[in-house]
Scaffold this motif. Structure first.
Motif, PDB file in Angstrom:
ATOM      1  N   GLU A  39      59.091  50.713  -8.836  1.00 27.57           N
ATOM      2  CA  GLU A  39      58.792  50.366  -7.451  1.00 27.57           C
ATOM      3  C   GLU A  39      59.251  48.939  -7.152  1.00 27.57           C
ATOM      4  O   GLU A  39      59.645  48.610  -6.051  1.00 27.57           O
TER       5      GLU A  39
ATOM      6  N   LEU B  89      72.550  55.023  -1.742  1.00 27.59           N
ATOM      7  CA  LEU B  89      71.835  56.118  -1.101  1.00 27.59           C
ATOM      8  C   LEU B  89      72.571  56.499   0.184  1.00 27.59           C
ATOM      9  O   LEU B  89      72.912  55.633   0.993  1.00 27.59           O
TER      10      LEU B  89
ATOM     11  N   ILE C 289      70.278  54.367 -12.350  1.00 33.40           N
ATOM     12  CA  ILE C 289      70.272  53.772 -11.013  1.00 33.40           C
ATOM     13  C   ILE C 289      71.049  54.700 -10.081  1.00 33.40           C
ATOM     14  O   ILE C 289      72.261  54.917 -10.278  1.00 33.40           O
TER      15      ILE C 289
ATOM     16  N   VAL D  21      59.461  55.507 -12.379  1.00 29.66           N
ATOM     17  CA  VAL D  21      60.310  55.087 -11.271  1.00 29.66           C
ATOM     18  C   VAL D  21      59.887  53.672 -10.895  1.00 29.66           C
ATOM     19  O   VAL D  21      58.706  53.418 -10.644  1.00 29.66           O
TER      20      VAL D  21
ATOM     21  N   LYS E 272      72.683  55.043  -6.776  1.00 27.15           N
ATOM     22  CA  LYS E 272      73.153  54.109  -5.752  1.00 27.15           C
ATOM     23  C   LYS E 272      74.639  54.374  -5.500  1.00 27.15           C
ATOM     24  O   LYS E 272      75.371  54.655  -6.449  1.00 27.15           O
TER      25      LYS E 272
ATOM     26  N   GLY F 142      63.804  47.054  -9.131  1.00 27.98           N
ATOM     27  CA  GLY F 142      65.014  47.844  -8.975  1.00 27.98           C
ATOM     28  C   GLY F 142      66.002  47.163  -8.041  1.00 27.98           C
ATOM     29  O   GLY F 142      65.676  46.192  -7.351  1.00 27.98           O
TER      30      GLY F 142
ATOM     31  N   SER G 201      68.609  51.425  -3.631  1.00 31.03           N
ATOM     32  CA  SER G 201      68.798  52.360  -4.742  1.00 31.03           C
ATOM     33  C   SER G 201      67.456  52.915  -5.190  1.00 31.03           C
ATOM     34  O   SER G 201      66.394  52.425  -4.801  1.00 31.03           O
ATOM     35  N   VAL G 202      67.515  53.943  -6.026  1.00 34.01           N
ATOM     36  CA  VAL G 202      66.342  54.455  -6.723  1.00 34.01           C
ATOM     37  C   VAL G 202      66.594  54.227  -8.218  1.00 34.01           C
ATOM     38  O   VAL G 202      67.624  54.651  -8.753  1.00 34.01           O
ATOM     39  N   THR G 203      65.675  53.530  -8.862  1.00 37.07           N
ATOM     40  CA  THR G 203      65.842  53.179 -10.268  1.00 37.07           C
ATOM     41  C   THR G 203      64.786  53.896 -11.100  1.00 37.07           C
ATOM     42  O   THR G 203      63.590  53.806 -10.819  1.00 37.07           O
ATOM     43  N   MET G 204      65.247  54.612 -12.116  1.00 35.03           N
ATOM     44  CA  MET G 204      64.373  55.396 -12.983  1.00 35.03           C
ATOM     45  C   MET G 204      64.598  54.974 -14.430  1.00 35.03           C
ATOM     46  O   MET G 204      65.726  54.662 -14.822  1.00 35.03           O
TER      47      MET G 204
ATOM     48  N   ARG H  26      67.996  53.315 -18.457  1.00 28.53           N
ATOM     49  CA  ARG H  26      67.791  53.082 -17.028  1.00 28.53           C
ATOM     50  C   ARG H  26      68.844  53.856 -16.242  1.00 28.53           C
ATOM     51  O   ARG H  26      70.043  53.758 -16.537  1.00 28.53           O
TER      52      ARG H  26
ATOM     53  N   PHE I 207      72.747  60.535  -2.950  1.00 27.07           N
ATOM     54  CA  PHE I 207      73.259  59.315  -3.572  1.00 27.07           C
ATOM     55  C   PHE I 207      74.716  59.561  -3.959  1.00 27.07           C
ATOM     56  O   PHE I 207      75.130  60.681  -4.257  1.00 27.07           O
TER      57      PHE I 207
END
Length: 568
Positions: free
Chosen positions: A133, A187, A183, A131, A185, A136, A140-143, A181, A194
């Motif tokens: 930190e 949130l 994303i 993930v 988004k 990104g 959003s949360v980017t994994m 990747r 999301f």
């Protein structure tokens, strides 16, 4: 007597055993010490040291000390459900990929469709997850998921050529490794937290496959294999490879703002190459360069070929669309043109767009390497010089871009105000498509002030230097006077050149040693006019290429006029 002999023999054996044990102890101690040194050396290894020993393909990312974690649990579950995933994914791939293949279908083919499509019995393996930190997107949360797949799919393409030949082509031996990747988004407060998820192939480490005609040989029809392979690679690159992303809506809403959009223009001037590796047995290489941000055929630019030259001067300008300046790179590949045969790679280089300051020209020399991924070959292959200018959309009016009149330019505005008349006012009202071909005219004044620390050429440890100045496009040449017996000559001579197209011209200065029976070149400077166009005046010392030492001190001024080429 036998007793004494026994004692002697016993003592000899005992002493021998003691000596052997002592030697073994020393050897064992030495081995332990050496092992300790080896372990200590490994403990001091960095990630870069590790990757010099083995390329990344040999181990998953979590082994090379990254932040990615193992996903053994996910792989175990994926193995169990893979038959059901195969059936669902195969139909999804067929419906989504066929239109993309049709979009990139080469002219030699009339149709390109799947007749069979199953992913086989081997499930892909997820070798790492992280993930982000930092890096990104905001809000959003980017994994990132690292995946590897050496599968046994059954994929058959039905292909029809323009000449009426139908070919069933099997895609075999697929090997893939890459990083996806995800994303999440935007949130939101509503479950699941999301609104949509965007997915993209962030990094393509490996994509290998072979093509085989069922019941025949693909080589029987020249060009088919390459055309199909390029179509597949272009489709992957332009449909899912970052910064392109696919949007899957989770909650109802308009998520078109999540799609990739152009954010700016990268102006690139390919100036010259220096000391390129010679790939020819007879004569010298015939170098040309390809440049791209995304390796698509219609987005890759190719320079002209300079024959029989290891220090080519291209002086060509190219323009690229930028979607993500934080992650995208400009790639340059230099080849030796072999005529009807395949061109041979001399070397390649990359520059990250995040290193460019918007609106400011950056002059760079890039060292060529054999491979951009695994740089274990330290052989010198030469260098290329580039001028780079990144112009983001939506910037303020003071942004300077001499290559593109669509932007408001401080330098060009000054030129317009200085020489504007009724004709110029009419030209300024021309449509954007016509204003694209702008010509900057003016007078370039070059004051050759002096040279410093020139290398000795004569037997007496001196030189008799003079400078030849040349405008490349017009081939106008002038030269300074000769200064006898000096390694630090002072000329202080000024020359004026009328320049018809300053954006695409360049100034070449060569320092020569005058001799009664001939002349010897000491070194040269090659410069575009971009900097003096932007700044109006430049006074600086420039190192001499091809010389062991020395530099030229120049004072250059630009007096502009502006006119537009009518493209109607």
């Amino acid at each position: 007597m036998s007793f004494v002999a026994g004692v002697i023999i016993g003592m000899s054996i005992g002493i021998g055993l003691m000596v052997a044990y002592a030697r073994y102890t020393n050897i064992r101690s030495s081995r332990r010490s050496q092992l300790a040194k080896t372990v200590a050396a490994f403990a001091r290894m960095t990630v870069q040291d590790s990757r010099k020993l083995l390329p990344d393909d040999f181990y998953p990312s979590w082994v090379v000390f990254s932040q990615r974690q193992k996903l053994t649990w996910l792989n175990l579950q994926l193995d169990k459900i893979w038959p059901y995933v195969d059936e669902a994914a195969s139909e999804l791939i067929r419906s989504n990929v066929e239109p993309i293949l049709e979009q990139y279908r080469p002219a030699i083919l009339s149709s390109l469709k799947f007749s069979k499509l199953t992913l086989g019995t081997v499930a892909p393996q997820f070798t790492g997850i992280s993930v982000l930190e930092q890096g990104g997107e905001p809000g959003s949360v980017t994994m990132e998921l690292e995946m590897q797949w050496d599968g046994n799919p059954n994929i058959v393409l039905d292909i029809n050529t323009r000449v009426g030949v139908a070919l069933p082509i099997q895609v075999k031996n697929i090997g893939f490794a890459g990083v996806f990747r995800l994303i999440f988004k935007p949130l939101v407060e509503e479950f699941p937290g999301f609104g949509a998820v965007s997915y993209s192939l962030r990094e393509k480490k490996k994509l290998d496959f072979t093509l085989k005609v069922i019941g025949g040989e693909l080589s029987a029809i020249p060009g088919i294999s390459d055309a199909i392979e390029e179509t597949i690679r272009d489709a992957v690159e332009d449909s899912i490879t970052w910064p392109v992303r696919k949007i899957a809506a989770i909650l109802p809403g308009d998520y078109s703002d999540l799609e990739v959009k152009p954010v700016g223009i990268l102006e690139v001037k390919l100036v010259q190459g220096k000391e390129l590796t010679n790939k020819d047995i007879i004569g010298k290489s015939d170098p040309f360069a390809t440049l791209f941000i995304r390796p698509l055929r219609d987005r890759t630019k190719t320079s002209k070929t300079i024959n029989n030259q290891l220090n080519p001067i291209w002086n060509e300008h190219f323009e690229f669309t930028v979607e993500d300046p934080l992650t995208q790179r400009l790639t340059v590949r230099v080849f030796d043109d072999e005529g009807v045969q395949a061109s041979e790679l001399i070397g390649c280089a990359q520059v990250a767009l995040r290193d460019l300051e918007p609106g400011k020209v950056k002059d760079v020399w890039l060292k060529l390497v054999k491979d951009l991924e695994i740089q274990r070959d330290n052989k010198y292959r030469g260098q290329v010089q580039l001028e780079l200018l990144y112009c983001p959309y939506g910037t303020d009016s003071s942004l300077k871009n001499p290559f593109n009149p669509d932007f408001q330019l401080t330098t060009l505005e000054k030129a317009i105000k200085a020489g504007a008349n009724e004709t110029d006012d009419a030209a300024l009202k021309m449509p954007t498509s016509q204003k694209k071909n702008v010509i900057v005219r003016g007078v370039l004044s070059v004051n050759v002030v002096a040279a410093e620390n020139l290398p000795a050429v004569d037997l007496m440890g001196k030189a008799d230097p003079y400078v030849v100045l040349q405008m490349k496009k017009s081939d106008t040449k002038v030269k300074t006077r000769v200064v006898n017996e000096s390694l630090n000559p002072v000329w202080n001579q000024t020359f004026d050149f009328v320049v018809e197209d300053a954006l695409h011209d360049m100034l070449i200065l060569e320092v020569w040693d005058h001799d009664t029976f001939g002349k010897d070149k000491i070194g040269r400077c090659i410069m575009t006019l971009t900097r003096v166009l932007l700044e109006g005046e430049v006074q600086e010392s420039f190192p001499l290429d091809g010389a062991k030492s020395g530099k030229l001190i120049l004072h250059i001024k630009w007096t502009p006029q502006l006119k537009f080429r009518d493209t109607t």
